[in-house]
Design a protein around this motif. Sequence first.
Motif, PDB file in Angstrom:
ATOM      1  N   PHE A 251       0.818  -1.215   0.000  1.00 56.32           N
ATOM      2  CA  PHE A 251       0.000   0.000   0.000  1.00 56.32           C
ATOM      3  C   PHE A 251       0.849   1.261   0.000  1.00 56.32           C
ATOM      4  O   PHE A 251       0.497   2.262  -0.631  1.00 56.32           O
ATOM      5  N   THR A 252       1.992   1.232   0.700  1.00 55.92           N
ATOM      6  CA  THR A 252       2.753   2.461   0.931  1.00 55.92           C
ATOM      7  C   THR A 252       3.935   2.650  -0.012  1.00 55.92           C
ATOM      8  O   THR A 252       4.546   3.715  -0.007  1.00 55.92           O
ATOM      9  N   THR A 253       4.276   1.631  -0.813  1.00 56.18           N
ATOM     10  CA  THR A 253       5.422   1.748  -1.706  1.00 56.18           C
ATOM     11  C   THR A 253       5.042   1.309  -3.115  1.00 56.18           C
ATOM     12  O   THR A 253       3.942   0.799  -3.353  1.00 56.18           O
ATOM     13  N   LYS A 254       5.978   1.496  -4.025  1.00 58.99           N
ATOM     14  CA  LYS A 254       5.782   1.091  -5.419  1.00 58.99           C
ATOM     15  C   LYS A 254       6.443  -0.259  -5.685  1.00 58.99           C
ATOM     16  O   LYS A 254       6.905  -0.535  -6.782  1.00 58.99           O
ATOM     17  N   ILE A 255       6.436  -1.130  -4.681  1.00 54.38           N
ATOM     18  CA  ILE A 255       7.197  -2.373  -4.727  1.00 54.38           C
ATOM     19  C   ILE A 255       6.740  -3.293  -5.862  1.00 54.38           C
ATOM     20  O   ILE A 255       7.521  -4.052  -6.418  1.00 54.38           O
ATOM     21  N   HIS A 256       5.463  -3.223  -6.245  1.00 55.39           N
ATOM     22  CA  HIS A 256       4.963  -4.096  -7.304  1.00 55.39           C
ATOM     23  C   HIS A 256       4.835  -3.376  -8.649  1.00 55.39           C
ATOM     24  O   HIS A 256       4.311  -3.942  -9.604  1.00 55.39           O
ATOM     25  N   SER A 257       5.288  -2.134  -8.704  1.00 55.64           N
ATOM     26  CA  SER A 257       5.244  -1.348  -9.949  1.00 55.64           C
ATOM     27  C   SER A 257       3.827  -1.268 -10.509  1.00 55.64           C
ATOM     28  O   SER A 257       3.618  -1.336 -11.716  1.00 55.64           O
ATOM     29  N   ARG A 258       2.850  -1.146  -9.624  1.00 55.60           N
ATOM     30  CA  ARG A 258       1.463  -1.016 -10.058  1.00 55.60           C
ATOM     31  C   ARG A 258       0.959   0.367  -9.681  1.00 55.60           C
ATOM     32  O   ARG A 258      -0.056   0.529  -9.024  1.00 55.60           O
ATOM     33  N   THR A 259       1.717   1.351 -10.060  1.00 54.07           N
ATOM     34  CA  THR A 259       1.400   2.718  -9.684  1.00 54.07           C
ATOM     35  C   THR A 259       0.456   3.347 -10.695  1.00 54.07           C
ATOM     36  O   THR A 259       0.199   2.810 -11.772  1.00 54.07           O
ATOM     37  N   GLY A 260      -0.039   4.498 -10.334  1.00 51.89           N
ATOM     38  CA  GLY A 260      -0.900   5.254 -11.218  1.00 51.89           C
ATOM     39  C   GLY A 260      -1.182   6.601 -10.608  1.00 51.89           C
ATOM     40  O   GLY A 260      -1.021   6.793  -9.400  1.00 51.89           O
TER      41      GLY A 260
END
Length: 575
Positions: A251-260
């Motif tokens: 929830f708090t990071t872009k660890i899975h590269s599923r940003t938007g």
Amino acid sequence: MRELYKSKAFVWTLLILFLLVWFYMLGARTLVPTDEGRYAEMAREMVATQDWITTRLNGIKYFEKPPLQTWMNAITFELFGLGEWQARLWTGLCGLFGIGLVAYTGRRVFNDRVAFYAPLVLASSLFWAGMGHINTLDMGLAGMMTLSVCALLLAQRNDANRDEQRNWMLLCWAGMALAVLSKGLIGIVLPGAVLVLYTLFSRDWAIWKRLHLIKGLVLFFVITAPWFVLVSLKNPEFPQFFFIHEHFQRFTTKIHSRTGPWYYFIPILLLGIIPWLGVLVQSLWHGLREDSGAGSFNSLSNGRFQPRKMLLIWSVFIFVFFSISDSKLPSYILPIFPTLALLIASYLERASFKAIVWSASIVAVPCAIAMAFIPRVPSLAKDAYSLPLVTAHVPWIYAATIVAFVGAVLAIRFARSQKDLAVVLLAASAFIAGQLLMLGHDPQGRYSAGVDYVPALQQELTPETPMYLVGRYEQALPFYLRRTMTLVRHADEMEFGLKQEPQLWLPTVDAFVAQWVADHAAGKKDIAIMDPAIYADLKQRGLPMRLIGQDPRRVIVANNPDAAAADDKSKKANP
């Protein structure tokens, strides 16, 4: 004006026709990567290994999500065998469950007309109807969260007696527990946050006395705790990965590269709620207005429950929650569609015919415009290979557009004289149009899944034949071939599991080449599915490879000569 919702014959006929289409579509298409193949394969492996505690993907520990859907799919496979409709059955049932729940809740909390409109709105919303036919976790989560919110509404309604209040609240707690087993802690965190916000905005502090907290918590942990305890005992690495990595860091990071961007879900909502986009804002606003009776929004001191306010807070909070998250996927907002359906139905029940005309117009006008652009759809193909697959979708897009347009025009025609009929026409045409679009996509889905290679591969394979995935992972082929494969270099989402069991893969292409050459020299057949760039490199290096199949996504090879060519070579050597 004829009130169709009072006609049992009409309602049952409509329901039967709807169910026939809904269930037919569960098996009408190939399982498409990534989610559909992944979750079908996890359940297949659960059946094959009979390990109902440690979830695995491709034979590798896979702890990203809890096991409820894998269990349900596995039970379906045990009962009905392996197949596409079986893999989607739990998802389809959860979608239907949500539709049935909003109908029942609409009747008990509001009135019979809301009970008629709400399932029509939800079943015809493009996003809900579409996701109800895709084997992914979010519909299962949405179904269980719908149970939570609807049971809460039914328990807290102002005319509920003590037994009803207790029983529905226990179902609410059970729904939250099943939501946790569907996708994790959001199953209780989101409903809990909604309840806090509702209390603050409505000043209904007494609601906390009506939640049956002790009984509810006992039931919640009875349902959820056994698996979490058992999986942690068998796999000590599970708690840190699941609770810290998959919840807090996700929830708090872009660890899975599923940003938007912050507005990521706005177009998804606007498209997904079609054909009811024209009344979305009005319905949300209606949720804020004073309403005399059971749902009074001015009753700040008399302890009366305010159902529309609860529906509004649920919808807005969950939408905002995922909008500010650093992990975004389109289906994350699926749980708000049932509450939106109840809000929209509540608004439509009181709105004039103009609301239906406006909604239908927002469908009809874009459909009319779209007809001019559909011939250009093939230009969206990424390459020559996919061009005929995209072109094959064009007739289905025409059909869907025409159905939606005709339904919208008819809804406009009958909006003034037959309000119920107009709502049915708009809902039915949108539902059929959405299903036509999905059905027409199947050629592209087959290409993504690689299923057209299954017959050729089945001729090559024996149970002992090693299969390698070099530089890529095939999400659907393991299910269709009924077997796991050895990963090479590309760990993909199984990185955590491979750290626990590194012997299950080959981390480098050179290690694969050494194994491939050794097996070739020993006369042992191997099969590999590889990234085209890696294939080109290995071909240049002279690796012995016989081509089985090739497309822009994958190359399939064997390390032995063709059987006919080998027989011919043997005859020449031994005249």
